[in-house]
Design a protein around this motif. Structure first.
Motif, PDB file in Angstrom:
ATOM      1  N   UNK A   1     -35.181  23.108 -30.715  1.00 19.28           N
ATOM      2  CA  UNK A   1     -34.993  21.910 -31.533  1.00 19.28           C
ATOM      3  C   UNK A   1     -34.670  20.712 -30.649  1.00 19.28           C
ATOM      4  N   UNK A   2     -34.473  20.960 -29.373  1.00 18.93           N
ATOM      5  CA  UNK A   2     -34.146  19.923 -28.393  1.00 18.93           C
ATOM      6  C   UNK A   2     -33.467  20.552 -27.203  1.00 18.93           C
ATOM      7  N   UNK A   3     -33.310  19.759 -26.128  1.00 18.22           N
ATOM      8  CA  UNK A   3     -32.537  20.222 -24.986  1.00 18.22           C
ATOM      9  C   UNK A   3     -33.328  20.830 -23.850  1.00 18.22           C
ATOM     10  N   UNK A   4     -34.667  20.839 -23.943  1.00 15.12           N
ATOM     11  CA  UNK A   4     -35.475  21.464 -22.910  1.00 15.12           C
ATOM     12  C   UNK A   4     -35.484  20.719 -21.585  1.00 15.12           C
ATOM     13  N   UNK A   5     -35.235  19.399 -21.624  1.00 17.47           N
ATOM     14  CA  UNK A   5     -35.238  18.607 -20.388  1.00 17.47           C
ATOM     15  C   UNK A   5     -33.882  18.770 -19.685  1.00 17.47           C
ATOM     16  N   UNK A   6     -33.575  19.953 -19.264  1.00 12.64           N
ATOM     17  CA  UNK A   6     -32.270  20.231 -18.668  1.00 12.64           C
ATOM     18  C   UNK A   6     -32.348  21.488 -17.827  1.00 12.64           C
ATOM     19  N   UNK A   7     -31.276  21.749 -17.090  1.00 10.71           N
ATOM     20  CA  UNK A   7     -31.224  22.960 -16.276  1.00 10.71           C
ATOM     21  C   UNK A   7     -30.925  24.196 -17.105  1.00 10.71           C
ATOM     22  N   UNK A   8     -30.239  24.011 -18.245  1.00  8.89           N
ATOM     23  CA  UNK A   8     -29.917  25.126 -19.127  1.00  8.89           C
ATOM     24  C   UNK A   8     -30.045  24.663 -20.577  1.00  8.89           C
ATOM     25  N   UNK A   9     -30.321  25.606 -21.459  1.00  6.10           N
ATOM     26  CA  UNK A   9     -30.413  25.280 -22.877  1.00  6.10           C
ATOM     27  C   UNK A   9     -30.011  26.508 -23.690  1.00  6.10           C
ATOM     28  N   UNK A  10     -29.305  26.273 -24.795  1.00  9.61           N
ATOM     29  CA  UNK A  10     -28.962  27.357 -25.712  1.00  9.61           C
ATOM     30  C   UNK A  10     -29.997  27.397 -26.832  1.00  9.61           C
TER      31      UNK A  10
END
Length: 392
Positions: free
Chosen positions: A175-184
């Motif tokens: 739903x979001x958060x993919x542009x990162x080193x980690x994601x839940x």
């Protein structure tokens, strides 16, 4: 949280009635918090009875109290554990691609039914550019960072997660958060890396596979022998000859350049005057009437985007005469249960096709996470064929 005492450093400073300090006791976890300019320690449970302090619940063997003094503050500040951080692309303010900046942010927390993925790659989607402009906010409770799909390695699992374990190589619908080193990610939105696909390139699959399968097959019920305008045993319209050539190589039966051809006339020509059975459309208003005119009897139009606007004037008589169905839906704001059902169907139906080499991800270019702005510029230029991936 702070852990005070018992570690060879210092004991707990506690104050009873009259402000008299009690001696340090064995270690316990406490919560540090600020009230104004003062730092307090919130003792939640103690391993021993606290002298002169009655438990709030009358039953617990622990004590519950707030404590403040200069000594408490010193202990609190010295013992505070800073939250673990990671790098993520932050939308600093709605605007052009330059508003995307890599910053240090707190690591995501996982719930009982979630997994934590260390991201290997994340893929760009048009929705990311809309979010950057402030036009497509994430669902409530979701990560504020862009990125609707990723691949990576599971680093932690919630206590209710059964299928996945630490170390699994996976890709996921987000739903979001993919542009990162980690994601839940909710465990139901996680997929194994398909056979024959690299961990990095697997990031290019979840969003498009789930979008197409849910709209074209689960909702529009495309079946063998029917025609589909856009992709997959299809007629395909585009405005670029190079893109049309690539699509032809990938298996499109007929390719139409909408800049030089009337795609309604070409569709009728290629289908013996009948029209196509299913259309997947991301143009919206500008194509609405032409899409209606291109459909066969009992045809289905499914709209997933509005690149050509949201307003249209339409002659409705064709819908009635040919029993047409018009639907529209996004993927991001669906319920967790609905997303899990879609992901399950994708794994059951699409993953075997990928393993057999019938379907494959097409990656155009890789960018480091620090060049997210350049990646967005490329996407908005439309000078690419295939997915654009970000690598942390």
């Amino acid at each position: 949280m702070c852990l005070i005492g018992g570690d060879g450093s210092r004991g707990r400073y506690d104050h009873g009635p009259g402000g008299k300090p009690r001696p340090p006791i064995k270690p316990q976890r406490v919560t540090c918090y600020n009230r104004g300019s003062k730092c307090f320690l919130k003792y939640v449970t103690c391993p021993v009875q606290c002298p002169q302090v009655q438990p709030k619940d009358g039953k617990s063997k622990g004590c519950f109290l707030d404590c403040y003094s200069p000594k408490c503050e010193a202990v609190c500040r010295a013992s505070t554990v800073r939250p673990a951080v990671m790098k993520a692309v932050v939308i600093t303010t709605p605007g052009d691609p330059q508003v995307l900046q890599v910053q240090e942010v707190e690591n995501p927390e996982i719930g009982d039914n979630e997994v934590l993925i260390r991201v290997e790659a994340s893929a760009l989607n048009r929705a990311d550019t809309l979010q950057r402009k402030g036009l497509h906010p994430p669902p409530k409770g979701s990560s504020p960072y862009p990125g609707l799909e990723c691949s990576g390695i599971i680093e932690a699992v919630g206590k209710a997660v059964v299928r996945w374990k630490v170390g699994d190589q996976v890709c996921a619908l987000l739903a979001g958060g993919g542009y990162a080193e980690k994601v839940s990610v909710p465990a139901g939105q996680v997929l194994p890396v398909p056979s024959g696909v690299s961990l990095k390139d697997a990031a290019a699959i979840p969003e498009v596979a789930c979008t197409v399968w849910s709209t074209v097959f689960m909702m529009s019920r495309l079946t063998a022998g029917e025609t589909f305008l856009v992709n997959f045993r299809s007629l395909l319209s585009s405005g670029n000859e190079e893109k049309l050539a690539v699509c032809k190589d990938l298996g499109a039966d007929v390719c139409i350049n909408y800049k030089t051809e009337d795609f309604v006339a070409r569709v009728k020509e290629e289908t013996g005057g009948k029209g196509v059975d299913v259309i997947l459309d991301n143009i919206g208003g500008a194509y609405f009437q032409r899409n209606i005119d291109s459909l066969n009897v009992d045809g289905r139009l499914f709209i997933i985007g509005f690149q050509g606007g949201t307003v249209a004037e339409v002659n409705l008589s064709g819908l009635l005469a040919r029993r047409l169905t018009v639907q529209a839906a996004g993927l991001r704001n669906r319920s967790l249960e609905n997303k899990a059902a879609i992901v399950s169907e994708v794994e059951k139906n699409v993953w075997p096709a990928i393993a057999a080499g019938k379907v494959k991800p097409v990656v155009y270019k890789y960018f480091p996470l620090t060049e997210a702005a350049e990646a967005h510029q490329l996407m908005e230029s439309s000078n690419h064929v295939g997915k654009i991936l970000l690598i942390p």
